[in-house]
Design a protein around this motif. Structure first.
Motif, mmCIF file in Angstrom:
data_model
loop_
_atom_site.group_PDB
_atom_site.id
_atom_site.type_symbol
_atom_site.label_atom_id
_atom_site.label_comp_id
_atom_site.label_asym_id
_atom_site.label_seq_id
_atom_site.Cartn_x
_atom_site.Cartn_y
_atom_site.Cartn_z
ATOM 1 N N ASP A 211 0.865 -1.173 0.000
ATOM 2 C CA ASP A 211 0.000 0.000 0.000
ATOM 3 C C ASP A 211 0.906 1.229 0.000
ATOM 4 O O ASP A 211 1.514 1.563 1.021
ATOM 5 C CB ASP A 211 -0.900 -0.015 1.235
ATOM 6 C CG ASP A 211 -1.878 1.139 1.285
ATOM 7 O OD1 ASP A 211 -1.576 2.224 0.740
ATOM 8 O OD2 ASP A 211 -2.947 0.962 1.896
ATOM 9 N N PHE A 212 1.046 1.867 -1.161
ATOM 10 C CA PHE A 212 1.955 3.002 -1.296
ATOM 11 C C PHE A 212 1.503 4.209 -0.474
ATOM 12 O O PHE A 212 2.334 5.006 -0.069
ATOM 13 C CB PHE A 212 2.115 3.389 -2.774
ATOM 14 C CG PHE A 212 3.048 2.473 -3.513
ATOM 15 C CD1 PHE A 212 4.394 2.762 -3.634
ATOM 16 C CD2 PHE A 212 2.579 1.297 -4.085
ATOM 17 C CE1 PHE A 212 5.259 1.917 -4.297
ATOM 18 C CE2 PHE A 212 3.428 0.434 -4.756
ATOM 19 C CZ PHE A 212 4.783 0.745 -4.862
ATOM 20 N N LYS A 213 0.224 4.343 -0.241
ATOM 21 C CA LYS A 213 -0.274 5.461 0.554
ATOM 22 C C LYS A 213 0.041 5.259 2.040
ATOM 23 O O LYS A 213 0.567 6.154 2.694
ATOM 24 C CB LYS A 213 -1.775 5.627 0.345
ATOM 25 C CG LYS A 213 -2.343 6.854 0.994
ATOM 26 C CD LYS A 213 -3.801 7.035 0.642
ATOM 27 C CE LYS A 213 -4.337 8.307 1.272
ATOM 28 N NZ LYS A 213 -5.741 8.517 0.937
ATOM 29 N N ALA A 214 -0.251 4.075 2.560
ATOM 30 C CA ALA A 214 -0.011 3.779 3.976
ATOM 31 C C ALA A 214 1.429 3.328 4.241
ATOM 32 O O ALA A 214 1.866 3.279 5.384
ATOM 33 C CB ALA A 214 -0.974 2.702 4.454
ATOM 34 N N LYS A 215 2.139 2.967 3.160
ATOM 35 C CA LYS A 215 3.517 2.491 3.232
ATOM 36 C C LYS A 215 3.652 1.230 4.086
ATOM 37 O O LYS A 215 4.531 1.120 4.928
ATOM 38 C CB LYS A 215 4.459 3.596 3.725
ATOM 39 C CG LYS A 215 4.438 4.804 2.808
ATOM 40 C CD LYS A 215 5.559 5.748 3.091
ATOM 41 C CE LYS A 215 5.524 6.967 2.228
ATOM 42 N NZ LYS A 215 5.485 6.775 0.817
ATOM 43 N N ILE A 216 2.754 0.257 3.825
ATOM 44 C CA ILE A 216 2.784 -1.012 4.520
ATOM 45 C C ILE A 216 2.487 -2.151 3.544
ATOM 46 O O ILE A 216 1.862 -1.949 2.516
ATOM 47 C CB ILE A 216 1.769 -1.084 5.681
ATOM 48 C CG1 ILE A 216 0.334 -0.865 5.170
ATOM 49 C CG2 ILE A 216 2.109 -0.101 6.781
ATOM 50 C CD1 ILE A 216 -0.741 -1.164 6.189
ATOM 51 N N TRP A 217 2.964 -3.347 3.901
ATOM 52 C CA TRP A 217 2.641 -4.560 3.162
ATOM 53 C C TRP A 217 1.416 -5.198 3.798
ATOM 54 O O TRP A 217 1.340 -5.315 5.036
ATOM 55 C CB TRP A 217 3.801 -5.559 3.210
ATOM 56 C CG TRP A 217 4.944 -5.169 2.333
ATOM 57 C CD1 TRP A 217 6.094 -4.529 2.720
ATOM 58 C CD2 TRP A 217 5.077 -5.423 0.937
ATOM 59 N NE1 TRP A 217 6.921 -4.373 1.631
ATOM 60 C CE2 TRP A 217 6.325 -4.903 0.536
ATOM 61 C CE3 TRP A 217 4.262 -6.025 -0.007
ATOM 62 C CZ2 TRP A 217 6.766 -4.974 -0.787
ATOM 63 C CZ3 TRP A 217 4.704 -6.103 -1.327
ATOM 64 C CH2 TRP A 217 5.949 -5.581 -1.701
ATOM 65 N N ASN A 218 0.466 -5.634 2.996
ATOM 66 C CA ASN A 218 -0.715 -6.345 3.462
ATOM 67 C C ASN A 218 -0.686 -7.760 2.917
ATOM 68 O O ASN A 218 -0.348 -7.972 1.747
ATOM 69 C CB ASN A 218 -2.001 -5.652 2.976
ATOM 70 C CG ASN A 218 -2.143 -4.275 3.570
ATOM 71 O OD1 ASN A 218 -2.190 -4.116 4.773
ATOM 72 N ND2 ASN A 218 -2.203 -3.265 2.712
ATOM 73 N N HIS A 219 -1.008 -8.735 3.778
ATOM 74 C CA HIS A 219 -1.010 -10.140 3.361
ATOM 75 C C HIS A 219 -2.443 -10.580 3.080
ATOM 76 O O HIS A 219 -3.341 -10.351 3.869
ATOM 77 C CB HIS A 219 -0.406 -11.011 4.464
ATOM 78 C CG HIS A 219 -0.253 -12.432 4.059
ATOM 79 N ND1 HIS A 219 -1.089 -13.434 4.486
ATOM 80 C CD2 HIS A 219 0.640 -13.024 3.224
ATOM 81 C CE1 HIS A 219 -0.704 -14.576 3.952
ATOM 82 N NE2 HIS A 219 0.331 -14.359 3.188
ATOM 83 N N TYR A 220 -2.647 -11.209 1.928
ATOM 84 C CA TYR A 220 -3.961 -11.712 1.524
ATOM 85 C C TYR A 220 -3.851 -13.181 1.186
ATOM 86 O O TYR A 220 -2.954 -13.585 0.467
ATOM 87 C CB TYR A 220 -4.493 -10.954 0.298
ATOM 88 C CG TYR A 220 -4.685 -9.488 0.560
ATOM 89 C CD1 TYR A 220 -5.807 -9.045 1.233
ATOM 90 C CD2 TYR A 220 -3.729 -8.570 0.164
ATOM 91 C CE1 TYR A 220 -5.979 -7.687 1.488
ATOM 92 C CE2 TYR A 220 -3.897 -7.219 0.413
ATOM 93 C CZ TYR A 220 -5.025 -6.784 1.076
ATOM 94 O OH TYR A 220 -5.190 -5.450 1.345
ATOM 95 N N GLN A 221 -4.773 -13.974 1.727
ATOM 96 C CA GLN A 221 -4.776 -15.413 1.441
ATOM 97 C C GLN A 221 -5.909 -15.769 0.540
ATOM 98 O O GLN A 221 -6.912 -15.175 0.456
ATOM 99 C CB GLN A 221 -4.875 -16.217 2.719
ATOM 100 C CG GLN A 221 -3.620 -16.090 3.534
ATOM 101 C CD GLN A 221 -3.636 -17.017 4.747
ATOM 102 O OE1 GLN A 221 -4.650 -17.571 5.103
ATOM 103 N NE2 GLN A 221 -2.485 -17.170 5.362
#
Length: 78
Positions: free
Chosen positions: A68-78
Protein backbone atom coordinates in the motif's frame (compact mmCIF):
# COMPACT_ATOMS: atom_id res chain seq x y z
CA UNK A 1 9.53 -0.37 -3.07
CA UNK A 2 12.43 1.99 -2.43
CA UNK A 3 13.40 1.97 -6.12
CA UNK A 4 9.81 2.75 -7.14
CA UNK A 5 9.62 5.56 -4.58
CA UNK A 6 13.02 6.95 -5.65
CA UNK A 7 11.89 6.98 -9.28
CA UNK A 8 8.68 8.78 -8.27
CA UNK A 9 10.60 11.37 -6.24
CA UNK A 10 13.02 12.06 -9.11
CA UNK A 11 10.69 11.83 -12.11
CA UNK A 12 7.41 13.11 -10.62
CA UNK A 13 5.43 10.02 -11.65
CA UNK A 14 5.50 6.29 -11.06
CA UNK A 15 7.30 4.01 -13.54
CA UNK A 16 5.29 2.24 -16.22
CA UNK A 17 7.06 -1.05 -15.44
CA UNK A 18 9.76 -2.43 -13.17
CA UNK A 19 12.15 -2.64 -16.14
CA UNK A 20 11.97 1.17 -16.31
CA UNK A 21 13.83 1.23 -12.99
CA UNK A 22 16.89 -0.54 -14.38
CA UNK A 23 19.75 0.21 -14.12
CA UNK A 24 19.53 3.67 -12.52
CA UNK A 25 17.20 2.78 -9.63
CA UNK A 26 17.48 -1.01 -9.55
CA UNK A 27 20.41 -3.12 -10.77
CA UNK A 28 18.32 -6.29 -11.30
CA UNK A 29 14.87 -7.49 -10.35
CA UNK A 30 15.09 -9.15 -6.93
CA UNK A 31 14.33 -12.83 -6.51
CA UNK A 32 11.38 -13.62 -4.26
CA UNK A 33 12.62 -16.95 -2.90
CA UNK A 34 15.17 -19.50 -4.04
CA UNK A 35 13.15 -21.90 -6.18
CA UNK A 36 13.50 -23.52 -9.57
CA UNK A 37 10.51 -21.57 -10.89
CA UNK A 38 10.76 -17.97 -9.81
CA UNK A 39 7.41 -16.51 -8.66
CA UNK A 40 6.37 -13.37 -10.50
CA UNK A 41 6.41 -9.91 -9.03
CA UNK A 42 3.28 -8.09 -10.18
CA UNK A 43 3.64 -4.38 -10.86
CA UNK A 44 1.32 -2.15 -12.84
CA UNK A 45 -0.13 1.32 -12.89
CA UNK A 46 -3.87 1.53 -12.31
CA UNK A 47 -5.22 5.01 -12.89
CA UNK A 48 -1.73 6.42 -12.38
CA UNK A 49 -1.38 4.68 -9.02
CA UNK A 50 1.13 1.86 -8.53
CA UNK A 51 0.13 -1.70 -7.66
CA UNK A 52 2.86 -4.03 -6.37
CA UNK A 53 2.31 -7.63 -5.26
CA UNK A 54 4.59 -10.55 -4.51
CA UNK A 55 3.70 -14.19 -3.83
CA UNK A 56 3.58 -15.17 -0.18
CA UNK A 57 5.84 -17.86 1.21
CA UNK A 58 3.10 -18.74 3.69
CA UNK A 59 -0.43 -19.81 2.97
CA UNK A 60 -1.69 -21.36 -0.22
CA UNK A 61 -0.46 -20.83 -3.77
CA UNK A 62 -2.73 -17.82 -4.22
CA UNK A 63 -1.58 -15.97 -1.08
CA UNK A 64 0.26 -12.72 -1.73
CA UNK A 65 1.57 -9.54 -0.22
CA UNK A 66 0.40 -6.24 -1.69
CA UNK A 67 2.16 -2.98 -0.94
CA UNK A 68 0.00 0.00 0.00
CA UNK A 69 1.96 3.00 -1.30
CA UNK A 70 -0.27 5.46 0.55
CA UNK A 71 -0.01 3.78 3.98
CA UNK A 72 3.52 2.49 3.23
CA UNK A 73 2.78 -1.01 4.52
CA UNK A 74 2.64 -4.56 3.16
CA UNK A 75 -0.71 -6.34 3.46
CA UNK A 76 -1.01 -10.14 3.36
CA UNK A 77 -3.96 -11.71 1.52
CA UNK A 78 -4.78 -15.41 1.44
Amino acid sequence: VSAIESFHDSEGHYPESLSTLMPKYLAVLPKIKPTFIQPNITYQLIGGRPYLAIPSARGDQFAKYEYDFKAKIWNHYQ
